[in-house]
Design an enzyme around this catalytic site. Structure first.
Site, PDB file in Angstrom:
ATOM      1  N   CYS A 237     -13.341 -12.644  -4.506  1.00 12.59           N
ATOM      2  CA  CYS A 237     -13.451 -11.869  -5.733  1.00 12.59           C
ATOM      3  C   CYS A 237     -12.347 -12.241  -6.734  1.00 12.59           C
ATOM      4  CB  CYS A 237     -13.488 -10.374  -5.406  1.00 12.59           C
ATOM      5  SG  CYS A 237     -13.955  -9.389  -6.841  1.00 12.59           S
ATOM      6  N   TYR A 238     -11.362 -11.375  -6.926  1.00 10.60           N
ATOM      7  CA  TYR A 238     -10.285 -11.726  -7.858  1.00 10.60           C
ATOM      8  C   TYR A 238      -9.573 -12.999  -7.397  1.00 10.60           C
ATOM      9  CZ  TYR A 238      -6.171 -11.239 -10.860  1.00 10.60           C
ATOM     10  OH  TYR A 238      -5.184 -11.462 -11.779  1.00 10.60           O
TER      11      TYR A 238
ATOM     12  N   HIS B 185     -17.675  -9.614  -1.716  1.00  7.38           N
ATOM     13  CA  HIS B 185     -16.692  -9.125  -0.741  1.00  7.38           C
ATOM     14  C   HIS B 185     -17.217  -9.309   0.678  1.00  7.38           C
ATOM     15  CE1 HIS B 185     -13.691  -7.307  -3.401  1.00  7.38           C
ATOM     16  NE2 HIS B 185     -14.705  -7.203  -4.235  1.00  7.38           N
TER      17      HIS B 185
ATOM     18  N   GLU C 255     -15.614  -8.995   3.294  1.00  5.86           N
ATOM     19  CA  GLU C 255     -14.897  -8.123   4.236  1.00  5.86           C
ATOM     20  C   GLU C 255     -15.527  -6.736   4.358  1.00  5.86           C
ATOM     21  OE1 GLU C 255     -14.019  -8.811   1.197  1.00  5.86           O
ATOM     22  OE2 GLU C 255     -12.909  -7.181   0.263  1.00  5.86           O
TER      23      GLU C 255
ATOM     24  N   ASP D 204       0.368   5.210  19.733  1.00  8.85           N
ATOM     25  CA  ASP D 204       1.263   4.110  19.353  1.00  8.85           C
ATOM     26  C   ASP D 204       2.590   4.159  20.106  1.00  8.85           C
ATOM     27  OD1 ASP D 204      -0.787   3.879  17.583  1.00  8.85           O
ATOM     28  OD2 ASP D 204       0.317   4.726  15.892  1.00  8.85           O
TER      29      ASP D 204
ATOM     30  N   GLY E 140      -8.888  -7.816  -6.101  1.00  6.22           N
ATOM     31  CA  GLY E 140      -7.978  -6.897  -6.785  1.00  6.22           C
ATOM     32  C   GLY E 140      -8.662  -6.374  -8.031  1.00  6.22           C
TER      33      GLY E 140
ATOM     34  N   LYS F 104      -4.488  -0.452  14.884  1.00  8.95           N
ATOM     35  CA  LYS F 104      -4.737   0.517  15.958  1.00  8.95           C
ATOM     36  C   LYS F 104      -5.684  -0.006  17.050  1.00  8.95           C
ATOM     37  CE  LYS F 104      -3.951   5.034  16.473  1.00  8.95           C
ATOM     38  NZ  LYS F 104      -2.670   5.590  16.020  1.00  8.95           N
TER      39      LYS F 104
END
Ligand code: XMP
Length: 493
Positions: free
Chosen positions: A55-56, A142, A144, A200, A28, A348
């Site tokens: 991280c945060y 990070h 991710e 969808d 964050g 998705k």
């Protein structure tokens, strides 16, 4: 793996109630020392649930457990070399030197007691720590993002090895689970489903059809905000592929009247969300009259809502309302339907997998996303029939050229946007023109939560630009949007 995003304000007791097998604390933008900085209930670390701070989240964890976070004045942004310095399931078997993506000003200056420091950088002594006995782990970088070389491995190691979670969230299991849930919710009730022509709603309808068969009737609303040929594709191709009963409602006038004079994006989205529901209610009344029975009043409405729609509409408290997706934040308050949303926890790529597993053809499952509010949110300014016609024409040219260039699978989608309130001077033929710009927004993405602009070949862009300025009346300029998401969203409104 099945996961839910919850706000940082959740209490340890609420976490326990959810019975998670692992917790990840996200990054964050705040500093843990700022007044009002997001904090978490330290009781979460006492639940015995493996927890991983990023991280945060790493800094919050350090602070809550008695370590120290300091503002060193040294910042690390972007690609950074780290050195692994200790053993841990998180990083076992990985090269000692590797590149990660950093983005921080503060840093953990002392790890909490009982934690091993397992990585460092030249300016951050504590870049990762682990306390295997308590199942607590954290990294300053990070994992991710793609730029962290072994980021995906770190996440997998936490989930598989530290938390012991199996990969059992697959299409088969999700389908079986949803079919059961839909049957339990709907019983013998009748269901209508909004079909938009997009992936969808098509997959949601197929899933509900599998669960309750002919209790389902699909309703396709032509709201006048569709692209060229879209109505035919739904009425012919979709019905042929699924065998679901389809009723089309021509609501063009209704939507255009409701949108007249409106140019604020959030207002447009809310109007469109409301009119969709009103149209379904009208369709419901007709279907009941047609069945001429005094039986079930069709209480259920299926929507193809996805998890990103929920998150971006501010669905979890503590998350920002970025935009009101027409099927979540845009719903009217006096909704008379009970919603059936079998895709609400999915992204998705997962929806596409489920669609294929259900036997839907590639032309439907691999179709590029197109938002329910359609061209209504691609005209920056008031929506009028004339502007829609113009945008439809430009959009058809872009789609035709992208398909001819074989790029349909490579790009996530390419919104074509009309800046209806902007005009610029041009020279067309031998005279001055004062026309509108068309924006091309080709993006690449995996789940629409983040995206990058697609580097289309210049000669293709030139062809598209030539054709649009030559063939579409009142357009004298074509511009390319080169913004990633964030900071831009994919759609302009
Ligand atoms: P944004 O613009 O939020 O878009 O970056 C992310 C993805 O969602 C689609 N989108 C919508 N889809 N109803 C929809 O069905 C909506 O209100 C809506 N708004 C955005 C957008 O096309 C992109 O794929």
């Amino acid at each position: 793996m099945y996961s839910e995003i919850v706000p940082h304000t959740i209490s340890a007791a609420e976490v326990r109630e959810k019975n998670p097998v692992g917790v990840i604390l996200s990054g964050g933008p705040s500093s843990v020392y700022e007044p009002g900085a997001p904090s978490i209930d330290a009781g979460i670390f006492e639940l015995g649930v493996p927890t991983f701070g990023i991280c945060y989240g790493f800094q919050v964890m350090a602070q809550a457990l008695g370590g120290e976070v300091a503002h060193s004045g040294l910042r690390e942004y972007g690609s950074t070399p780290i050195t692994l310095s200790g053993e841990s399931v998180l990083v076992d078997g990985q090269p000692v030197g590797q590149t990660v993506w950093m983005s921080h000003g503060d840093q953990v200056s002392r790890a909490p007691e009982g934690f091993d420091v397992i990585a460092s950088t030249p300016s951050t002594a504590v870049a990762a720590f682990a306390n295997p006995e308590r199942g607590l782990y954290g990294v300053q970088w990070h994992p991710e993002v793609k730029h962290s070389e072994y980021g995906q491995r770190v996440l997998e190691s936490f989930l598989h090895r530290a938390a012991g979670i199996a990969d059992d969230w697959n299409a088969d299991n999700v389908i079986a689970d949803q079919v059961q849930r839909i049957r339990a919710q709907v019983g013998t009730g009748r269901v209508i489903c909004g079909l938009s022509g997009g992936v969808d709603s098509a997959v949601a309808a197929a899933l509900v059809h599998k669960a309750v068969g002919d209790q389902l009737v699909a309703v396709f609303v032509d709201h006048g905000l569709l692209r060229q040929d879209e109505r035919r594709q739904v009425e012919v191709d979709y019905v042929a592929a699924t065998g679901i009963r389809l009723v089309t409602v021509d609501a063009r006038e209704r939507f255009l009247t409701a949108l007249a004079g409106v140019s604020d994006p959030e207002t447009k989205r809310k109007i469109i969300g409301r009119e969709f529901i009103r149209t379904f209610e009208a369709a419901q009344a007709e279907l009941i009259a047609e069945a001429a029975d005094d039986g079930d009043p069709i209480r259920f409405l299926v929507q193809g809502t996805l998890y990103p729609d929920v998150v971006e509409s501010g669905g979890g408290s503590g998350t920002a309302n970025i935009k009101s997706h027409h099927n979540v934040g845009g719903l009217p308050e006096d909704l008379t339907f009970e919603l059936v949303e079998p895709l609400r926890t999915l992204f998705k790529d997962e929806v596409r997998e489920i669609g294929s597993e259900l036997g839907l053809p590639d032309e439907i499952v691999q179709r590029q996303p197109f938002p329910g509010p359609g061209l209504g949110i691609r005209i920056v300014g008031e929506v009028t029939e004339e502007r829609l016609e113009l945008l439809r024409h430009a959009d058809a040219i872009v789609r035709e050229e992208l398909t001819a260039a074989g790029l349909d699978r490579e790009i996530w989608q390419c919104p074509v946007v009309l800046l209806a309130d902007v005009r610029s001077v041009g020279v067309q033929g031998d005279g001055r023109s004062y026309g509108h710009p068309i924006v091309l927004r080709p993006v690449s993405s995996e789940d629409a939560m983040t995206a990058d602009w697609t580097r289309l070949p210049y000669d293709l862009l030139a062809r598209i630009s030539n054709r649009i300025t030559n063939e579409v009346a009142d357009v004298n300029r074509v511009v390319l949007d080169v913004t990633s998401k964030p900071p831009g969203t994919i759609e302009w409104e």
